[in-house]
Design a protein around this motif. Structure first.
Motif, PDB file in Angstrom:
ATOM      1  N   PRO A 141       8.641 -15.296   2.943  1.00  0.00           N
ATOM      2  CA  PRO A 141       8.986 -13.872   3.023  1.00  0.00           C
ATOM      3  C   PRO A 141       9.519 -13.374   1.679  1.00  0.00           C
ATOM      4  CG  PRO A 141       9.901 -15.080   4.892  1.00  0.00           C
ATOM      5  CD  PRO A 141       9.360 -16.111   3.947  1.00  0.00           C
ATOM      6  N   GLY A 142       9.068 -12.214   1.279  1.00  0.00           N
ATOM      7  CA  GLY A 142       9.536 -11.626   0.022  1.00  0.00           C
ATOM      8  C   GLY A 142       8.475 -11.630  -1.061  1.00  0.00           C
ATOM      9  N   LEU A 143       7.506 -12.549  -0.950  1.00  0.00           N
ATOM     10  CA  LEU A 143       6.429 -12.568  -1.939  1.00  0.00           C
ATOM     11  C   LEU A 143       5.266 -11.706  -1.458  1.00  0.00           C
ATOM     12  CD1 LEU A 143       6.127 -16.362  -2.928  1.00  0.00           C
ATOM     13  CD2 LEU A 143       7.409 -14.537  -4.093  1.00  0.00           C
ATOM     14  N   VAL A 144       4.587 -11.065  -2.403  1.00  0.00           N
ATOM     15  CA  VAL A 144       3.281 -10.467  -2.140  1.00  0.00           C
ATOM     16  C   VAL A 144       2.265 -11.436  -2.742  1.00  0.00           C
ATOM     17  CG1 VAL A 144       1.726  -8.558  -2.712  1.00  0.00           C
ATOM     18  CG2 VAL A 144       4.125  -8.101  -2.145  1.00  0.00           C
TER      19      VAL A 144
END
Lengths: 324, 330
Positions: A141-144
């Motif tokens: 979570p948090g990365l694209v």
């Protein structure tokens, strides 16, 4: 319209965005004097100088950690990892720091690092220059996580990444870097992250692909068409967050799905897609969702062709679900 | 050869006064009060922990002297990457006791919405970065911030606090490599027990080094200030090895107090008053944190991305339904 290769598209966009936004700094192993291992950053040092284009020590953890510290200060770093296979020393900085900085600081800091990562097989690179590590990143979570498959998307997605406020892992299919030239618009267009693209419309089977597998799927779809199977090919473009609406709309239409990727099969991104379809599209499904993938082995140098899913393997799966 | 160990606070008051770094009366009092506050916070945390109200915390202990001395050595424009045991640094960079306690207990007032265990407060106005939960990652980031400062031509410096454990991590070494190679405006203040001889290792990379008595807040301040001036002045990265013996546990405030008394800035009456104020302030902050409860659960879905993507929106709705059902059943 100009004709550009995927590599040229990335190079030109980096250059244009660096002209437009002086906060952007390119850094990595040999990105300066040498112009990058694939030549993506060629000429940038000459144009922007050593304050904007930095040759860094060969330590991926150090490189990504440095980029995080720069981003907190307000710089917009674009680190280049030479091969995705070498990214693992930096994994901790990606997962523990880059991805969580905004969250853990309650929004005090964001970490808009655009991490450029050439990935994938098909260039004779063997075990350590051919991997597809997208599943590791998509679990964070948090990365694209974005994977362009052609010059136009690479340009639009890189622009969106450089103008956005999230950390982006831009997986660049190095096999396609110089393979084809395609026309790209001259205007300042962006491709929003989180949006898929329908490459080819069809009514019988949906093939979900990204990156280097897009032209493979197109070829397989052509083979299927010759057997009377109309295949819809969707280039997901962004893996995280996924464009769920486009995927579900296609499955509602075709009722059959094949997911094709180079990575090993077990716990792959394809597995996530298959699970998503089982949860959300079961009423439309007329056949099992099939995954076409690499094998659950490292990529052996001498058997790269046998390892990588080619058009025939994808076509076999299309045929299997169409005739189920 | 290890550097000589820098000490200010010894047995001879006159000598101490002569060796001390330049410091206004106001700053000296602020420094002392931060140390006392850190000690009293430790006491409250121990009680909270024993009472089952605080699952995890790391006491400041003697390391408060390292945090406080380092923080006071910085200019406003400088950045601080803290480690655990840095409460005193947080306050000296402008953070409040109340926000520290709110973060520690994950209350509704916590600006980080109860996401991290105690000791991770964030203070962007004080250029104090939230502590990383992973050893030594912040050392490399501090080098990155120092590099960004250099690229921008800012005449400031970055200081990172770290413990001895960080010195075994790859990130520590790649940071030193980069900092030395580029002569970055970076100061590392590392707490060790002296056996590591970290200063010699850092000198091997090309950093300027100083060993200092880590329980002596004035010595830490003096060393950190000198290191900061060198780093910011283009003389390259510096490492201060602050030798701290956790076992002997001499309260750094108690060690500093005679220095204030000798200058006529302190007396037993003031001491009693300060201790009462510190206790009352922390107790009040704990009471507020406990009475207002946790932040809304929905905040857990914020700040993952700049905007909430669909899956987080769906999960937020799911949790909201679960919580409603739970309330109805209660």
């Amino acid at each position: 319209m100009t004709e550009l290769s995927l590599l040229q598209g990335i190079h030109r966009t980096l250059r244009q965005e660096m002209q437009r936004d002086e906060r952007i700094v390119v850094l990595g192993d040999d990105v300066g004097r040498w112009g990058g291992v694939f030549g993506v950053t060629e000429g940038l040092l000459e144009e922007f100088g050593p304050q904007r284009v930095l040759d860094m020590p060969m330590a991926e953890g150090g490189l990504i950690g440095t980029a995080v510290g720069m981003a907190l200060y307000g710089v917009r770093p674009v680190p280049e990892i030479q091969f995705a296979d070498f990214i693992y020393p930096g994994f901790d900085q990606m997962v523990s720091e880059m991805a969580k900085m905004r969250y853990r600081s309650g929004g005090d800091y964001s970490c808009p690092v655009v991490l450029r990562v050439p990935y994938g097989g098909g260039v004779g690179g063997g075990m350590y220059q051919s991997q597809s590590p997208e599943a590791y990143f998509c679990h964070t979570p948090g990365l694209v996580v974005a994977v362009p498959s052609n010059a136009q998307d690479a340009i639009g997605m890189l622009r969106s990444s450089l103008r956005g406020n999230d950390p982006v892992v831009l997986l660049e299919p190095k096999r396609l870097y110089r393979r084809a030239h395609s026309p790209v618009p001259e205007d300042d267009f962006e491709v929003p992250l989180g949006s898929a693209r329908i490459v080819r419309e069809g009514t019988d089977v949906t093939v979900l692909v990204y990156g280097a597998m897009v032209p493979v799927a197109e070829e397989a779809a052509q083979m299927a068409a010759e057997s009377g199977i109309q295949t819809e090919v969707i280039d997901l473009r962004t893996l995280l967050p996924l464009d769920i609406a486009t995927v579900l709309a296609s499955i509602a239409k075709t009722g059959r799905a094949v997911i094709a990727a180079e990575a090993p099969k077990f716990c792959s991104y394809a597995a996530e897609l298959a699970a998503t379809l089982a949860e959300r599209a079961i009423v439309h499904l007329e056949a099992p969702v099939l995954r076409v993938s690499g094998f659950d082995t490292p990529i052996p140098f001498a058997f790269e062709d046998e390892y990588l899913p080619g058009p025939r393997r994808v076509y076999a799966a299309i045929e299997q679900v169409a005739n189920f | 050869m290890p550097d000589e160990l820098l000490t200010v606070l010894g047995a001879d008051a006159e000598q101490n006064d002569k060796n001390a770094p330049e410091l206004s009366e106001r700053d000296l009092r602020t420094l002392y009060e931060a140390l006392v506050l850190a000690r009293i916070l430790d006491e409250h945390c121990e009680l909270l922990h024993d009472g089952g109200k605080l699952s995890f915390w790391v006491p400041s202990g003697v390391a408060a002297a390292v945090a406080a001395g380092s923080a006071l050595a910085l200019d406003d424009a400088d950045w601080l990457y803290p480690s655990f045991r840095s409460a005193a640094a947080y306050w000296l960079r402008g953070g409040s006791v109340e926000q520290w306690v709110a973060q520690m207990l994950g209350s509704a007032d916590d600006s980080q919405h109860g996401r991290q265990v105690a000791g991770h407060a964030s203070l962007p106005d004080g250029r104090y970065v939230s502590v990383s939960g992973v050893l030594a990652n912040h050392v490399q980031q501090a080098a990155g911030t120092a590099l960004a400062m250099r690229l921008r031509g800012e005449p400031a410096a970055v200081l990172a606090l770290l413990g001895a454990g960080s010195a075994a991590q790859a990130g520590f070494h790649s940071a030193l490599e980069l900092a030395a190679r580029l002569a970055l405006p970076l100061v590392l203040v590392a707490r060790t027990d002296g056996h590591l001889d970290l200063a010699s290792r850092a000198a091997g990379y090309g950093l300027g080094t100083q060993r200092v008595d880590g329980g002596d807040v004035l010595a830490v301040l003096k060393a950190a200030r000198a290191a900061r001036a060198l780093a910011a002045g283009g003389r390259g990265a510096q490492l201060v090895e602050a030798i701290v013996h956790e076992g002997d546990a001499v309260d750094p405030a108690v060690r500093l107090r005679p220095f204030l008394e000798h200058r006529g800035l302190w007396d037993p009456g003031r001491q009693e008053d300060l201790q009462q104020r510190c206790h009352a302030r922390i107790a009040a902050a704990i009471e507020v944190a406990e009475s207002i409860g946790k932040p809304p659960a929905a905040t857990m879905f914020d700040d993952v991305y700049a905007e909430r993507p669909w899956m987080l929106q769906e999960q937020a709705e799911q949790l909201s339904r679960e919580l409603e059902t739970r309330e109805e059943n209660a």
